[in-house]
Write a protein that holds these residues in place. Structure first.
Motif, short mmCIF file in Angstrom:
data_model
loop_
_atom_site.label_atom_id
_atom_site.label_comp_id
_atom_site.label_asym_id
_atom_site.label_seq_id
_atom_site.Cartn_x
_atom_site.Cartn_y
_atom_site.Cartn_z
N LEU A 77 0.87 -1.17 0.00
CA LEU A 77 0.00 0.00 0.00
C LEU A 77 0.91 1.22 0.00
N VAL A 78 0.68 2.13 -0.93
CA VAL A 78 1.51 3.33 -1.07
C VAL A 78 0.61 4.55 -0.94
N LYS A 91 4.65 6.94 1.31
CA LYS A 91 4.87 5.96 2.37
C LYS A 91 4.40 4.60 1.85
N ALA A 92 5.18 3.55 2.11
CA ALA A 92 4.86 2.23 1.56
C ALA A 92 4.99 1.15 2.63
N MET A 109 7.86 1.34 5.65
CA MET A 109 7.50 1.12 7.05
C MET A 109 6.55 -0.07 7.12
N ASP A 110 6.21 -0.51 8.32
CA ASP A 110 5.26 -1.61 8.42
C ASP A 110 3.84 -1.08 8.36
N ALA A 153 -1.08 4.43 11.11
CA ALA A 153 -1.06 5.47 12.12
C ALA A 153 -0.69 6.82 11.51
N ALA A 154 0.17 6.78 10.44
CA ALA A 154 0.64 8.02 9.82
C ALA A 154 -0.31 8.53 8.76
N ALA A 155 -1.14 7.65 8.20
CA ALA A 155 -2.01 8.04 7.08
C ALA A 155 -3.15 8.95 7.54
#
Length: 444
Positions: A87-88, A93-94, A435-436, A442-444
């Protein structure tokens, strides 16, 4: 820079490919990047190539497509293990999805596709095409290490390939790569590209490099270009032309979630009135779903000449750099900036047929030079061409049966043409931050 005692320089445990090392050349001290140094060392040494690369003999003069794989097959298996679905997010972020179930992250975190796009990410792939003098056969060599020649992978995103796992769809005005939706169609390639740009300046469409990369994956795994035979026929099924497009309206992306990053198919039934498809399936190539046989895909980064233009004769094929669409002036002449040009077979009107020979050359160009053969011989795929169409389409659609495939190319349409059977696939050309799944959510 002042004089330094190299013997007292700081010791480092490793260097990157872009870092330099000092060497002596004709009595003078020179600097060379590690990337170029490895390229120089690995060029033109077949024994070394067999140790650090895997290869496929492209036997274009032989009707059987069972060409085989030679060299370091273990390195191919290592590379293949690094290719898969992520997922990007729009800002790059991936996080890796499970290799056996694209419905969850690899760390078990629940997947919310609305936070990004399901993409296939692969490391940069180096390749070179070399002709064996004894047999006059071209060998396509591939490696994770520089081996001379060229590579597929964008330098702007940390040398990775990042392309939509699913056919492109629209969410509002933004182009997406998500499951459970109908692929978008009836848009020009410029409109598709503008839709991709809604996600951010680093987003665009699948390009010519990416489609060659898909063929390289198939050849590396099977030593054979016939993806329909080796993996599955696709939505189009087997046999000749059949009017199945009207029977695909209920099909949605994401049918191959359970296949994850593997190669395989999910059998389906496709009917359009009295027309019944044979051997129809949803296919998966290392995470790329339905790369052939459902909807032609518009491809950016390349276009054909048009004999109606004063500066073109219609036999040109232009490949340009950059995540952008060509201007009207470029379409009438040639691309601006850095580009290369090849000449395909001479065309004066519509020309179509199964491909027996591709251009190849040092760039492994998959544009036909000779037609003939059939669905299970030579390249096993079909090409449609004329000397006025400029739009590059790839893969075939549901009415085309065994004419479809990873090497099937269509160039009959004007650059600004659109149709329901013409779609595309999202691509990302920017930097990636890995990242995992838990951290990404959490960042999205």
């Amino acid at each position: 820079m002042g004089k330094k005692n190299l013997g007292n320089a700081t010791v480092v445990p490793s260097i990157g490919k872009g870092n330099g090392v000092l060497c002596e050349v004709n009595g003078s001290v020179r600097r060379i990047t590690l990337d170029n140094f490895m390229n120089s060392m690995n060029t033109d040494d077949e024994q070394l190539l067999r140790q650090i690369a895997w290869g496929v003999p492209i036997k274009q003069g032989v009707s059987s497509p069972a060409w085989g794989v030679v060299g370091n097959v273990g390195m191919w298996n290592e590379y293949k293990s690094m290719v898969g679905r992520y997922l990007v997010t729009n800002d790059g972020k991936a996080a890796k999805l499970s290799p056996v179930n694209s419905g969850v992250f690899a760390d078990g975190t629940t997947l919310d596709e609305t936070k990004g796009h399901v993409m296939v990410i692969a490391p940069r792939l180096y390749f070179t095409v070399k002709r064996d003098a004894a047999t006059n056969v071209d060998y396509l060599w591939m490696s994770m290490q520089p081996i001379g020649g060229h590579f597929i992978g964008d330098a702007n995103n940390g040398e990775y390939i990042c392309v939509g796992a699913y056919k492109a769809s629209l969410s509002g005005t933004a182009l997406t790569s998500r499951s459970g939706v109908r692929p978008a169609g009836s848009r020009t390639i410029s409109q598709f590209w503008a839709d991709a740009q809604v996600n951010g300046k680093n987003w665009g469409l699948v390009n010519y490099d990416h489609r060659r990369f898909m063929m390289m994956l198939c050849l590396s795994q099977y030593g054979n270009p016939n993806a329909q035979e080796k993996i599955g026929q696709g939505v189009c099924g087997s046999g000749g032309w059949k009017d199945l497009w009207g029977g695909t309206t209920s099909l949605l992306t994401g049918a191959t979630k359970s296949l994850g990053d593997s190669n395989g198919k999910i059998n389906i039934t496709v009917t359009n009135g009295s027309v019944v498809g044979v051997d129809c399936s949803r296919v998966n190539l290392n995470g790329f779903e339905d790369a052939w046989g459902w909807q032609w895909e518009m491809v950016q980064g390349a276009y054909f000449g048009n004999s109606a233009n004063a500066a073109q004769n219609g036999n040109e094929f232009y490949i340009y750099e950059g995540n952008r669409m060509p201007s009207e002036a470029e379409l009438a002449t040639h691309p601006s900036g850095k580009y290369r040009q090849i000449v395909r077979r001479t065309l004066s009107a519509n020309s179509e047929g199964y491909v027996t020979k591709m251009t190849l050359g040092e760039y492994f160009d998959l544009i036909a030079t000779t037609l003939g053969g059939g669905s299970n011989s030579y390249w096993c795929d079909y090409e449609y061409a004329n000397n006025t169409g400029q739009l590059l389409l790839w893969g075939g659609h549901a009415d085309r049966g065994s004419y479809c495939g990873l090497g099937s190319v269509h160039s009959l349409a004007a650059f600004a043409y659109s149709a329901a059977i013409y779609g595309s696939r999202l691509a990302y050309y920017g930097p990636l931050t890995f990242m995992d799944g838990k951290a990404l959510m959490a960042a999205a």
